[in-house]
Design a protein around this motif. Structure first.
Motif, short mmCIF file in Angstrom:
data_model
loop_
_atom_site.label_atom_id
_atom_site.label_comp_id
_atom_site.label_asym_id
_atom_site.label_seq_id
_atom_site.Cartn_x
_atom_site.Cartn_y
_atom_site.Cartn_z
N ALA A 75 -8.58 8.37 18.89
CA ALA A 75 -9.11 7.30 19.74
C ALA A 75 -10.39 6.81 19.12
CB ALA A 75 -9.36 7.80 21.15
N GLY A 76 -10.60 5.50 19.06
CA GLY A 76 -11.83 4.95 18.52
C GLY A 76 -11.63 4.34 17.14
N LEU A 77 -12.64 4.50 16.27
CA LEU A 77 -12.65 3.91 14.95
C LEU A 77 -11.55 4.52 14.08
CD1 LEU A 77 -14.43 2.09 12.98
CD2 LEU A 77 -15.47 4.25 12.28
N ALA A 78 -11.00 3.73 13.18
CA ALA A 78 -9.99 4.22 12.25
C ALA A 78 -10.23 3.60 10.88
CB ALA A 78 -8.58 3.90 12.73
N THR A 79 -9.70 4.27 9.85
CA THR A 79 -9.83 3.79 8.48
C THR A 79 -8.46 3.85 7.81
OG1 THR A 79 -12.10 4.59 8.31
CG2 THR A 79 -10.96 4.18 6.25
N ILE A 80 -8.10 2.76 7.15
CA ILE A 80 -6.88 2.74 6.35
C ILE A 80 -7.27 3.03 4.90
CG2 ILE A 80 -4.97 1.34 5.48
CD1 ILE A 80 -4.96 -0.20 8.04
N VAL A 81 -6.66 4.04 4.31
CA VAL A 81 -6.88 4.39 2.91
C VAL A 81 -5.65 3.96 2.13
CG1 VAL A 81 -7.42 6.21 1.27
CG2 VAL A 81 -8.27 6.34 3.61
N MET A 82 -5.87 3.28 1.00
CA MET A 82 -4.76 2.72 0.22
C MET A 82 -4.83 3.18 -1.23
SD MET A 82 -5.49 -1.02 1.79
CE MET A 82 -7.12 -0.46 2.29
N GLU A 83 -3.66 3.43 -1.81
CA GLU A 83 -3.53 3.64 -3.25
C GLU A 83 -2.92 2.38 -3.84
OE1 GLU A 83 -1.45 6.60 -6.56
OE2 GLU A 83 -1.00 6.83 -4.43
N THR A 84 -3.54 1.86 -4.91
CA THR A 84 -3.13 0.57 -5.46
C THR A 84 -2.51 0.73 -6.84
OG1 THR A 84 -5.29 0.16 -6.48
CG2 THR A 84 -5.01 -0.54 -4.19
N ARG A 85 -1.65 -0.22 -7.19
CA ARG A 85 -1.04 -0.23 -8.52
C ARG A 85 -1.89 -0.98 -9.53
NH1 ARG A 85 3.38 -1.48 -5.07
NH2 ARG A 85 4.88 0.26 -4.90
N VAL A 86 -2.83 -1.78 -9.06
CA VAL A 86 -3.73 -2.55 -9.92
C VAL A 86 -5.15 -2.13 -9.58
CG1 VAL A 86 -2.13 -4.49 -10.07
CG2 VAL A 86 -3.84 -4.44 -8.23
N PRO A 87 -6.14 -2.55 -10.36
CA PRO A 87 -7.53 -2.23 -10.00
C PRO A 87 -7.83 -2.61 -8.55
CG PRO A 87 -7.48 -3.17 -12.19
CD PRO A 87 -6.07 -3.26 -11.65
N PRO A 88 -8.35 -1.67 -7.74
CA PRO A 88 -8.50 -1.92 -6.30
C PRO A 88 -9.41 -3.10 -5.98
CG PRO A 88 -9.61 0.10 -6.95
CD PRO A 88 -8.79 -0.32 -8.12
N ALA A 89 -10.34 -3.42 -6.86
CA ALA A 89 -11.25 -4.54 -6.58
C ALA A 89 -10.48 -5.85 -6.43
CB ALA A 89 -12.28 -4.66 -7.70
N LEU A 90 -9.30 -5.95 -7.06
CA LEU A 90 -8.52 -7.18 -6.97
C LEU A 90 -7.86 -7.35 -5.61
CD1 LEU A 90 -6.72 -7.06 -10.46
CD2 LEU A 90 -8.80 -8.31 -9.84
N LEU A 91 -7.79 -6.27 -4.81
CA LEU A 91 -7.09 -6.33 -3.54
C LEU A 91 -8.02 -6.37 -2.33
CD1 LEU A 91 -4.17 -3.82 -4.24
CD2 LEU A 91 -4.13 -6.31 -4.33
N VAL A 92 -9.33 -6.38 -2.55
CA VAL A 92 -10.27 -6.39 -1.43
C VAL A 92 -10.05 -7.62 -0.56
CG1 VAL A 92 -12.71 -6.59 -0.80
CG2 VAL A 92 -12.01 -4.99 -2.59
N THR A 93 -9.99 -8.80 -1.16
CA THR A 93 -9.83 -10.03 -0.38
C THR A 93 -8.46 -10.11 0.28
OG1 THR A 93 -11.41 -11.18 -1.79
CG2 THR A 93 -9.91 -12.54 -0.48
N PRO A 94 -7.35 -9.84 -0.43
CA PRO A 94 -6.05 -9.88 0.26
C PRO A 94 -5.95 -8.92 1.43
CG PRO A 94 -5.74 -9.89 -2.12
CD PRO A 94 -7.19 -9.63 -1.88
N VAL A 95 -6.50 -7.71 1.29
CA VAL A 95 -6.44 -6.75 2.39
C VAL A 95 -7.24 -7.25 3.59
CG1 VAL A 95 -7.16 -4.44 3.12
CG2 VAL A 95 -5.97 -4.74 0.94
N ARG A 96 -8.43 -7.76 3.34
CA ARG A 96 -9.25 -8.26 4.45
C ARG A 96 -8.55 -9.43 5.15
NH1 ARG A 96 -14.43 -7.97 6.18
NH2 ARG A 96 -15.07 -6.67 4.42
N GLN A 97 -7.98 -10.34 4.39
CA GLN A 97 -7.31 -11.49 5.00
C GLN A 97 -6.10 -11.05 5.83
OE1 GLN A 97 -6.46 -13.94 1.60
NE2 GLN A 97 -8.50 -14.90 1.60
N ALA A 98 -5.36 -10.06 5.33
CA ALA A 98 -4.19 -9.58 6.07
C ALA A 98 -4.60 -8.95 7.39
CB ALA A 98 -3.41 -8.59 5.21
#
Length: 785
Positions: free
Chosen positions: A606-629
């Protein structure tokens, strides 16, 4: 005084160097005092701060909210009592959401502390859905708009109407960590589940007129003793209540570590000031050696030694006065530099120091100036005023004692600066060690996003969990996301602890976190036995996964899967252990593996949660797509940080980084000052031996031989200082290791590196005097004789 000013004006090089050295030394000490004042000494920025007191247990424990309410009703010595509960929260307004530090406070908070709102008012009822924001929030979120009063903001699951803005000097009682939001206690507690445990709160009081803290403690302890009679005998009796005046940071968990850190910084700044004083004293001796003839004539014409002594001391005082005045400017710049060097703490805990020069700081600077005058000026004044008239009138200098004293002082400067360099090297060594530590989980190609579902308090936890699951599925559907999972707490974050035990066994403390079925796989944490969570656990009996450290403590030599464990200090929850996970870092990379329990996200979260992801490309490239989704969920989901997991790991050793920056700054300053001192003593020796060098060159000595001889003198002094500083530096490094976990005794490589640095600096500092000695013209020297 007028003559001293003319004398200093006639020697601009001496005056400039002495003032610069003192400005650096006194400025560094004044800056450190400003931080000490902020943390430990400064009265709270409130009305009549001397009447404000902190009420807590003798062992440092806070009072429960229920105890606070009982004491508030019965006290007569205190004019009022207030309660505050600092916590990490969120703030959302106009589509923007961030983590902040908030305080749930009683309705008496503003009046008891004596804090007047800079705009609007403080709330006066605990059930009022109102909020007071900090100056920082007012500036960064609302652009200092006076119409902010009446605006609605959200924090966690509640909405609050802004009724006031705190004054700029007041940052809450968690200083130096800045509080950005104050909300009424009862309004905030509506979002807590009913029947929850009584919370511990910080209790502040305002002494009545002509009442003392000891009187308040006696009265409160009498009330507390009466209240404890109704407590079941099975509970341990709490420690007595203490009442102390509020100075600096009110929180004991801030004050205690601060004392040790301030002690270290005080030693460091003191060493820098000592080096500066020795340098200025040496400069005064050098200058005085050229004025022996002047003082001998004055003495021959009837001047007493006391008058000559006062004259030299007056000149010293003026130099120190100019240096201290410049030091205040240096301190202002150093304060801002130290504030700029403050690290970013994990999550929502912003640090804020006041870089202003206060009257107390000015008073400290005046004391330093007086002490510096005595330290720098007494020995030179005594020696110069007592020089032999006969030797001085003959144009000769009694140099043996001067050279010996300067030699000892130079060795001391080298030793002191080496101590600081060794300490900085120890911290750097500790930082490298932390960066090389295997945390027990994967960091590369990992990304995380912090989320919060602002559900109505009356809605079920299952509804919130369903939104998190939908967000997880949305992220998993993105291209280049290999796998993703949910947790309520990232590793290397402030983790709470629970009492755990096997049925009928010993109770131990263990940290806890909630994870979903794919978390261990996503983080690269392998199972040592048993199984992972699965979807069937969401409707089944309570299950947990324990780490190896807990399994060793609770079931030594036995298999943990299939065993049962009780969780909770008062009312225990019994759960089945279904798996054992490999040890990994929980709170700090510097700590040995600690007992930890993973709970199933579907059962407990209950409360705050965090999604942890493993990426196939450098994770910096997915910061914006993840936030937009994630932002596509709109008001149903608040999105905070979307960052690389590596950045989170880097922030976990912020304290070591900050100490390294400070020690490196002061260490380099000490190195520069000590190098100036070494240059001065070698140049002085060459000046005294000009006749001797000329005769030697006339009798066949080579310029290269004289160059080598002078360099050898400097190296001998440096090696002596290195040897002494190495011994003393070991003690200072040991003190630092006690302050910061993860640091170990200084390695031989650090000793070798700092020693080589000093040898290189020595050769550089001695090269100019050595070249001057090698270029002495023997013919001109003999003709002068």
């Amino acid at each position: 005084v007028r003559y001293a000013l003319r004398a200093l004006r006639r020697a601009p090089a001496f005056t400039l160097v002495a003032v610069l050295v003192l400005a650096l030394g006194t400025g560094a000490n004044t800056s450190i005092f400003a931080f000490l004042d902020e943390l430990l000494l400064r009265p709270a920025p409130v009305f009549e701060p001397d009447r404000l007191v902190l009420v807590r247990r003798a062992d440092g424990a806070l009072l429960s909210y229920g105890t606070y309410r009982d004491l508030q009703v019965e006290t007569r010595v205190l004019d009022g009592m207030a309660a505050a509960l600092p916590f990490e929260a969120d703030l959302a307004s106009g589509g923007r959401a961030e983590f902040i530090v908030a305080e749930a406070v009683s309705g008496t908070y503003g009046p008891v502390l004596g804090v007047r709102a800079a705009l609007g008012r403080w709330f006066d009822r605990e059930d009022e859905p109102a909020a007071v924001i900090s100056q920082s929030v007012w500036e960064s979120w609302f652009n200092r708009d006076p119409g902010v009063i009446g605006r609605v903001v959200q924090s966690q699951s509640q909405s609050y109407t802004i009724v006031g803005v705190a004054p700029p000097e007041f940052t809450g009682r968690m200083a130096p960590m800045r509080t950005d939001l104050w909300i009424p206690f009862q309004a905030w507690s509506r979002q807590r589940p009913p029947g929850g445990q009584d919370l511990s709160v910080m209790v502040l009081g305002r002494l009545g007129a002509d009442r003392s803290a000891s009187q308040a403690a006696m009265e409160l302890n009498a009330v507390d003793t009466r209240l404890q009679r109704n407590v079941p005998a099975s509970r341990n009796a709490p420690s007595p209540i203490t009442v102390e005046h509020v100075r600096g940071a009110a929180q004991g968990n801030i004050r205690q570590p601060s004392r040790a850190l301030i002690a270290l910084l005080t030693i460091v700044a003191g060493l820098v000031l000592a080096i500066a004083c020795v340098n200025v004293g040496s400069l005064l001796l050098v200058r005085g050696s050229g004025r022996h003839g002047d003082f001998a004539v004055r003495s021959a014409l009837g001047a007493s030694r006391g008058r000559l002594f006062r004259q030299v001391l007056t000149e010293t005082f003026l130099v120190v006065l100019l240096g201290s005045g410049s030091g205040l400017l240096a301190a202002w710049g150093t304060n801002h530099l130290l504030v700029a060097l403050l690290p970013t703490l994990p999550f929502a805990w912003p640090l804020q120091f006041d870089a202003a020069i206060r009257p107390r700081t000015l008073g400290f600077a005046a004391l330093v100036a007086g002490a510096t005058t005595l330290v720098c000026g007494l020995v030179p004044a005594w020696r110069i005023s007592g020089a032999s008239r006969l030797w001085a009138l003959k144009g000769q200098i009694q140099s043996r004692g001067h050279v010996r004293g300067r030699t000892v002082a130079t060795v001391g400067q080298v030793a002191a600066s080496l101590m600081l360099l060794l300490t900085a090297g120890t911290v750097l060594q500790g930082l490298w060690r932390l960066q090389a530590v295997d945390p027990g989980f994967a960091v590369e190609s990992r990304l995380y996003a912090s989320l919060f579902v602002p559900a109505d308090p009356s809605s079920s936890a299952d509804a919130s969990r369903q939104v998190y699951v939908q967000a997880l599925e949305r992220v998993r559907a993105l291209p280049n996301i290999q796998q993703a999972s949910l947790t309520h707490l990232l590793p290397l974050s402030p983790a709470g602890s629970e009492c755990v035990r096997r049925p009928g066994g010993e109770t131990i403390q263990a940290t806890t976190s909630t994870i979903d079925t794919g978390f261990l796989s996503t983080m690269g944490i392998r199972l040592a036995g048993g199984r992972n969570f699965d979807t069937a656990d969401s409707t089944g009996p309570p299950v947990v996964i324990v780490n190896e450290a807990l399994a060793r403590r609770v079931w030594p030599g036995a298999s943990a899967p299939g065993e049962r464990i009780e969780i909770g200090c008062d009312t225990g929850l019994t759960a089945e252990v279904v798996g054992v996970a490999r040890d990994s870092a929980i709170r700090s990379l510097a700590d040995a593996p600690q007992p930890h329990i993973y709970r199933a996200f579907s059962q407990h979260h209950a409360g705050l949660a965090t999604i942890v992801m493993e990426t196939r490309v450098p994770p910096a490239l997915l910061v914006t797509p993840v936030r937009q989704a994630l932002q596509e969920f709109g008001e149903r989901l608040r999105v905070y940080d979307v960052e690389l997991l590596g950045d989170h790991v880097e922030r976990s050793y912020w304290a070591v980084r900050w100490q390294l920056r400070i020690l490196a700054l002061f260490g380099l300053l000490a190195l520069a000052l000590a190098a100036m001192g070494l240059y001065g003593v070698i140049a002085y020796r060459v000046a005294l031996r000009t006749r001797d060098i000329g005769v030697r060159l006339a009798l066949g000595a080579t310029p290269l031989g004289m160059l080598t001889a002078v360099l050898r003198q400097g190296l001998v002094l440096a090696v002596l200082g290195i040897a002494i500083g190495s011994v003393l530096g070991a003690g200072l490094s040991a003190l630092l290791a006690r302050i910061e976990s993860g640091l170990e005794p200084t390695s031989p490589s650090t000793y070798l590196a700092t020693g080589l640095i000093w040898i290189a600096v020595t050769l550089l500092a001695c090269f100019i005097p050595a070249r001057r000695a090698a270029s002495v013209d023997p013919v001109a020297t003999l003709r002068a004789e």
